[in-house]
Scaffold this active site. Structure first.
Site: not given
Ligand code: SF4
Length: 348
Positions: A93, A106, A113, A117, A120, A335
């Site tokens: 995306e 963006c 990923c 995190c 996220c 995100c």
């Molecule tokens: S915020 Fe999300 S996309 Fe960014 S590094 Fe952490 S897990 Fe990965």
């Protein structure tokens, strides 16, 4: 025999030149084709009017221009969120944000990923694969093609969509250079984010790039940051901030620190004072962000008044700070959220 056509987009300039030579053509045709694809947004060889007919026929037989497919385009006010399908069926995306100063896109750098995190949505399924440099650029190319209709240009690129950009280092650095070369988006208008991969930050500062580095900090004490961002167990807060400080010193570019405001966790005045002390004397800027709620996570966004109080403490202590506009909240522009929505639809 199935003939595999080479995708022109996936070739670097030198590869395209070599490919054209194998077709018995001159190298300079590569520049013409790149110009058609990236500057004129023409994806059909037949329409490339300065190419000779014999070359067009050869290209049609042996090559293709395969761009990602737009699966979804959701708009709300000045934000448009795009979901693209890649050749291998994975989806990524990108978000277009239309500000008064220009149009920023963006882009994503990985499918999923691996950084984990906690706040996220991209982290949920883990990292599936890295994007190639051309897949990063294609996101901007396709959005630019949409903007052509409005007579507008993509003026800024933020490399902070799904994925940890510095975990896909070579492709990201290559894409940064190609944004300028192919799409005329200069490095000063490009921001690269990281969750704090210290060795890669150190490497990036020696690349002689004029990009802005944006570090996702989100907490100043290691216990909380360990919990929010597992990467902190490898590179604790002090090391991350030291690398950011050094990046600012070496490149002369102001480093921005992203700080998601989570109610009761990291949003008290003492947290602001600690943040100011950590960053004091460095070339920096803090962005305070209201969290886009992801159902099922043990967080809530801070109140507006709490964010304002936090911001005032930073300002008073001499740290430049901005409260980010909450763009895209209504279309889930945090995100990973749209991609996940799609994945859920697919598996239903
Ligand atoms: S915020 Fe999300 S996309 Fe960014 S590094 Fe952490 S897990 Fe990965």
């Amino acid at each position: 025999v199935v003939r595999i056509k080479r995708n022109i987009l996936a070739m670097q300039r030198s590869e395209l030149e070599h490919f054209l030579e194998t077709l018995g053509e001159q190298k300079y045709r590569a520049a013409q084709i790149i110009d058609w694809v990236y500057k004129k947004r023409v994806f059909d060889f037949v329409a490339m009017s300065n190419l000779p007919q014999r070359l067009i026929r050869r290209l049609d037989a042996d090559a293709c221009i395969q761009v990602p497919v737009v699966l979804q385009r959701q708009s709300a006010r000045q934000t448009a969120k795009y979901l693209f399908a890649l050749e291998d069926g994975n989806t990524i995306e990108s978000v277009l944000m239309q500000y008064s100063y220009g149009n920023a896109v963006c882009v994503s750098t990985q499918v999923g990923c691996g950084m984990g995190c906690l706040f996220c949505a991209s982290a949920v399924g883990g990292r599936k694969r890295d994007l190639l440099a051309w897949e990063i650029i294609a996101q901007v190319l396709l959005i630019q093609k949409d903007l052509d209709v409005q007579g507008q240009r993509v003026s800024h690129v933020t490399i902070m969509g799904t994925g940890e950009p510095l975990d896909n280092y070579d492709a990201v650095v290559c894409a940064i250079r190609l944004f300028g070369e192919y799409l005329g988006i200069g490095q000063r208008r490009i921001t690269v984010s990281t969750c704090g991969l210290v060795p890669q930050i150190e490497r990036l500062q020696s690349e002689q790039l004029a990009v802005t580095l944006s570090i996702s900090l989100h907490a100043t004490d290691n216990a909380l940051r360990d919990r929010l961002m597992p990467v902190n167990r490898r590179y604790p807060v002090e090391q991350v901030v030291a690398a950011g400080r050094q990046y600012g010193k070496v490149t002369g570019r102001r480093v921005s620190y992203e700080y998601i405001m989570l109610k009761g966790l990291n949003d008290r005045p003492e947290h602001a004072r600690k943040l100011a002390a950590l960053l004091s004397g460095s070339l920096c800027h803090v962005n305070l962000i209201a969290w886009n709620v992801i159902p099922g996570r043990p967080f809530a966004p801070s109140d507006r008044s709490t964010i304002e109080r936090f911001s005032a403490v930073l300002s008073k202590m001499g740290i430049p700070v901005t409260i980010r506009r909450e763009m895209g909240g209504e279309i889930q522009a945090a995100c990973g959220q749209l991609r996940r929505g799609q994945a859920e639809v697919e598996t239903e």
